[in-house]
Design a protein around this motif. Structure first.
Motif, PDB file in Angstrom:
ATOM      1  N   ARG A  11       0.812  -1.222   0.000  1.00 35.60           N
ATOM      2  CA  ARG A  11       0.000   0.000   0.000  1.00 35.60           C
ATOM      3  C   ARG A  11       0.841   1.265   0.000  1.00 35.60           C
ATOM      4  O   ARG A  11       0.296   2.365  -0.144  1.00 35.60           O
ATOM      5  N   SER A  12       2.150   1.126   0.180  1.00 35.43           N
ATOM      6  CA  SER A  12       3.015   2.311   0.247  1.00 35.43           C
ATOM      7  C   SER A  12       3.484   2.785  -1.122  1.00 35.43           C
ATOM      8  O   SER A  12       4.268   3.731  -1.196  1.00 35.43           O
ATOM      9  N   ALA A  13       3.026   2.161  -2.188  1.00 37.42           N
ATOM     10  CA  ALA A  13       3.456   2.553  -3.535  1.00 37.42           C
ATOM     11  C   ALA A  13       3.022   3.984  -3.836  1.00 37.42           C
ATOM     12  O   ALA A  13       1.954   4.449  -3.391  1.00 37.42           O
ATOM     13  N   ASP A  14       3.859   4.682  -4.575  1.00 33.10           N
ATOM     14  CA  ASP A  14       3.585   6.066  -4.938  1.00 33.10           C
ATOM     15  C   ASP A  14       2.329   6.124  -5.816  1.00 33.10           C
ATOM     16  O   ASP A  14       2.274   5.530  -6.898  1.00 33.10           O
ATOM     17  N   ALA A  15       1.323   6.876  -5.362  1.00 32.13           N
ATOM     18  CA  ALA A  15       0.065   6.964  -6.105  1.00 32.13           C
ATOM     19  C   ALA A  15       0.255   7.619  -7.469  1.00 32.13           C
ATOM     20  O   ALA A  15      -0.427   7.253  -8.437  1.00 32.13           O
ATOM     21  N   ASP A  16       1.164   8.583  -7.575  1.00 30.77           N
ATOM     22  CA  ASP A  16       1.390   9.247  -8.856  1.00 30.77           C
ATOM     23  C   ASP A  16       1.959   8.276  -9.892  1.00 30.77           C
ATOM     24  O   ASP A  16       1.568   8.297 -11.060  1.00 30.77           O
ATOM     25  N   ARG A  17       2.874   7.420  -9.467  1.00 35.68           N
ATOM     26  CA  ARG A  17       3.445   6.450 -10.397  1.00 35.68           C
ATOM     27  C   ARG A  17       2.395   5.430 -10.830  1.00 35.68           C
ATOM     28  O   ARG A  17       2.343   5.031 -11.996  1.00 35.68           O
ATOM     29  N   VAL A  18       1.570   5.005  -9.873  1.00 38.37           N
ATOM     30  CA  VAL A  18       0.506   4.069 -10.215  1.00 38.37           C
ATOM     31  C   VAL A  18      -0.452   4.699 -11.217  1.00 38.37           C
ATOM     32  O   VAL A  18      -0.848   4.072 -12.222  1.00 38.37           O
ATOM     33  N   GLN A  19      -0.821   5.956 -10.976  1.00 38.00           N
ATOM     34  CA  GLN A  19      -1.744   6.631 -11.883  1.00 38.00           C
ATOM     35  C   GLN A  19      -1.123   6.835 -13.260  1.00 38.00           C
ATOM     36  O   GLN A  19      -1.797   6.680 -14.284  1.00 38.00           O
ATOM     37  N   MET A  20       0.168   7.152 -13.301  1.00 38.08           N
ATOM     38  CA  MET A  20       0.829   7.374 -14.581  1.00 38.08           C
ATOM     39  C   MET A  20       0.829   6.096 -15.419  1.00 38.08           C
ATOM     40  O   MET A  20       0.504   6.116 -16.610  1.00 38.08           O
ATOM     41  N   LEU A  21       1.185   4.967 -14.799  1.00 39.46           N
ATOM     42  CA  LEU A  21       1.185   3.709 -15.534  1.00 39.46           C
ATOM     43  C   LEU A  21      -0.222   3.322 -15.985  1.00 39.46           C
ATOM     44  O   LEU A  21      -0.413   2.789 -17.082  1.00 39.46           O
ATOM     45  N   THR A  22      -1.201   3.610 -15.143  1.00 37.46           N
ATOM     46  CA  THR A  22      -2.582   3.292 -15.519  1.00 37.46           C
ATOM     47  C   THR A  22      -3.023   4.121 -16.717  1.00 37.46           C
ATOM     48  O   THR A  22      -3.690   3.602 -17.632  1.00 37.46           O
ATOM     49  N   VAL A  23      -2.643   5.388 -16.738  1.00 37.87           N
ATOM     50  CA  VAL A  23      -3.004   6.259 -17.861  1.00 37.87           C
ATOM     51  C   VAL A  23      -2.375   5.756 -19.150  1.00 37.87           C
ATOM     52  O   VAL A  23      -2.994   5.810 -20.232  1.00 37.87           O
ATOM     53  N   ARG A  78       3.891  -5.328 -10.585  1.00 38.80           N
ATOM     54  CA  ARG A  78       5.269  -5.783 -10.770  1.00 38.80           C
ATOM     55  C   ARG A  78       6.257  -4.622 -10.815  1.00 38.80           C
ATOM     56  O   ARG A  78       7.373  -4.735 -10.291  1.00 38.80           O
ATOM     57  N   ARG A  79       5.864  -3.505 -11.416  1.00 39.13           N
ATOM     58  CA  ARG A  79       6.806  -2.403 -11.631  1.00 39.13           C
ATOM     59  C   ARG A  79       6.791  -1.349 -10.524  1.00 39.13           C
ATOM     60  O   ARG A  79       7.775  -0.634 -10.358  1.00 39.13           O
ATOM     61  N   VAL A  80       5.708  -1.256  -9.780  1.00 40.84           N
ATOM     62  CA  VAL A  80       5.607  -0.194  -8.775  1.00 40.84           C
ATOM     63  C   VAL A  80       5.379  -0.762  -7.375  1.00 40.84           C
ATOM     64  O   VAL A  80       6.150  -0.494  -6.459  1.00 40.84           O
ATOM     65  N   ARG A  81       4.320  -1.533  -7.228  1.00 35.51           N
ATOM     66  CA  ARG A  81       3.947  -1.957  -5.874  1.00 35.51           C
ATOM     67  C   ARG A  81       4.967  -2.920  -5.263  1.00 35.51           C
ATOM     68  O   ARG A  81       5.325  -2.785  -4.088  1.00 35.51           O
ATOM     69  N   LEU A  82       5.422  -3.882  -6.042  1.00 36.83           N
ATOM     70  CA  LEU A  82       6.373  -4.855  -5.503  1.00 36.83           C
ATOM     71  C   LEU A  82       7.704  -4.222  -5.115  1.00 36.83           C
ATOM     72  O   LEU A  82       8.209  -4.479  -4.011  1.00 36.83           O
ATOM     73  N   PRO A  83       8.335  -3.375  -5.973  1.00 34.45           N
ATOM     74  CA  PRO A  83       9.576  -2.717  -5.529  1.00 34.45           C
ATOM     75  C   PRO A  83       9.380  -1.844  -4.298  1.00 34.45           C
ATOM     76  O   PRO A  83      10.254  -1.778  -3.432  1.00 34.45           O
ATOM     77  N   SER A  84       8.218  -1.181  -4.202  1.00 33.35           N
ATOM     78  CA  SER A  84       7.964  -0.356  -3.019  1.00 33.35           C
ATOM     79  C   SER A  84       7.798  -1.206  -1.766  1.00 33.35           C
ATOM     80  O   SER A  84       8.109  -0.751  -0.660  1.00 33.35           O
ATOM     81  N   ALA A  85       7.307  -2.428  -1.934  1.00 39.88           N
ATOM     82  CA  ALA A  85       7.050  -3.278  -0.773  1.00 39.88           C
ATOM     83  C   ALA A  85       8.278  -4.048  -0.310  1.00 39.88           C
ATOM     84  O   ALA A  85       8.295  -4.551   0.822  1.00 39.88           O
ATOM     85  N   LEU A  86       9.312  -4.154  -1.151  1.00 40.34           N
ATOM     86  CA  LEU A  86      10.456  -4.981  -0.795  1.00 40.34           C
ATOM     87  C   LEU A  86      11.118  -4.594   0.533  1.00 40.34           C
ATOM     88  O   LEU A  86      11.450  -5.479   1.334  1.00 40.34           O
TER      89      LEU A  86
END
Length: 294
Positions: free
Chosen positions: A181-193, A203-211
């Motif tokens: 849940r600590s993944a950067d919301a802006d990065r998540v939104q950018m990839l979604t767009v 794989r690209r945002v949430r997992l690296p943030s959670a490591l």
């Protein structure tokens, strides 16, 4: 070079400007650099220094204060008991059993926490359905479950593995949930767009943030797994370091008890350093993190 000019060899000097036959200047000494390292890392001196001071005070104050050896043995007596145990093949059998119980329980607890934590953090319905039960179960003292596990799974290794898994499960679960849940919301939104799928975002945002959180959970979970195995051996076992602790206690061998505790501490430290080394290898970008406990 003009005819009137002389090269270094003709002028009676070496190419570096020193007279012939003179040894080259010695490289600068490493002393200042070593002192600078000690100033930057005072723990390199303080940690072993505190350890030595405590041992010396313990060694010489115990007889001065009149404390009986069977109540608080001196470090020298504990070292003798430790050497005696290490030279006994049966001791290594006990340690092997505890290590296997801890390792199996740790793998089981971590695997379940990774799976359940991922589902809870990504699927809202799963979170709302399972979190009340998880919180309720987490409030139960885990040590109080050990007698039940012995009744359910017997006096063998299975009950200790389950105990180790349960104790290491909760800190790992909380860290996985918070990490994802600590993944950067802006990065998540950018990839979604840009049309990335949920799996790509994971794989690209949430997992690296959670490591970093995952390794924090692993760090505390492995220590808790050892604790769970030993507690399970206290309740009912025929071998293991917890069983050996009970035997030394029944025999009033306090030095032997301290020796077993030293071995358990060393095992915990080794496990901690292994997790830290893996973190530096796979999550080197965020070494400083907050461990969320059980």
């Amino acid at each position: 070079m003009t005819p009137t000019e002389k090269g270094p060899e003709e002028a009676g000097t070496e190419p570096d400007g020193t007279p012939p036959g003179t040894a080259p200047p010695a490289p600068p000494k490493a002393g200042p650099a070593r002192r600078r390292d000690l100033r930057d890392h005072p723990e390199w001196v303080l940690v072993p220094g505190v350890f030595v001071v405590v041992l010396l005070l313990w060694q010489y104050l115990v007889p001065v204060l009149g404390v009986d050896e069977y109540v608080l043995p001196r470090p020298s007596r504990i070292a003798e008991a430790l050497m005696t145990q290490l030279s006994d093949a049966l001791f290594w059998t006990h340690m092997k059993v505890t290590l296997l119980e801890s390792l199996y329980g740790f793998v089981l607890g971590v695997g379940a926490a990774l799976l359940l934590g991922t589902l809870i953090s990504q699927i809202r319905l799963v979170e709302k359905t399972l979190m009340p039960y998880i919180v309720a179960f987490q409030t139960v003292p885990k040590v109080a479950l050990a007698p039940l596990f012995v009744v359910w799974f017997g006096f063998g290794m299975t009950s200790k593995v389950v105990m180790a898994a349960v104790i290491s499960f909760f800190p790992m679960l909380v860290n996985v949930i918070e990490g994802l849940r600590s993944a950067d919301a802006d990065r998540v939104q950018m990839l979604t767009v840009f049309g990335a799928s949920k799996f790509d975002v994971f794989r690209r945002v949430r997992l690296p943030s959670a490591l970093p959180f995952v390794f924090a959970g692993l760090d505390i979970g492995i220590v808790f797994a050892i604790l769970g195995a030993v507690v399970g051996e206290f309740i009912g076992a025929k071998e293991g370091l917890g069983y050996l602790l009970l035997q030394t206690n029944y025999n009033f061998d306090i030095a032997g008890m301290f020796a077993v505790l030293v071995v358990l501490s060393v095992l915990g430290l080794i496990a901690h350093f292994i997790i830290r080394a893996a973190q530096k290898r796979f999550a080197f970008w965020a070494e400083d993190n907050t461990v969320i406990g059980a």
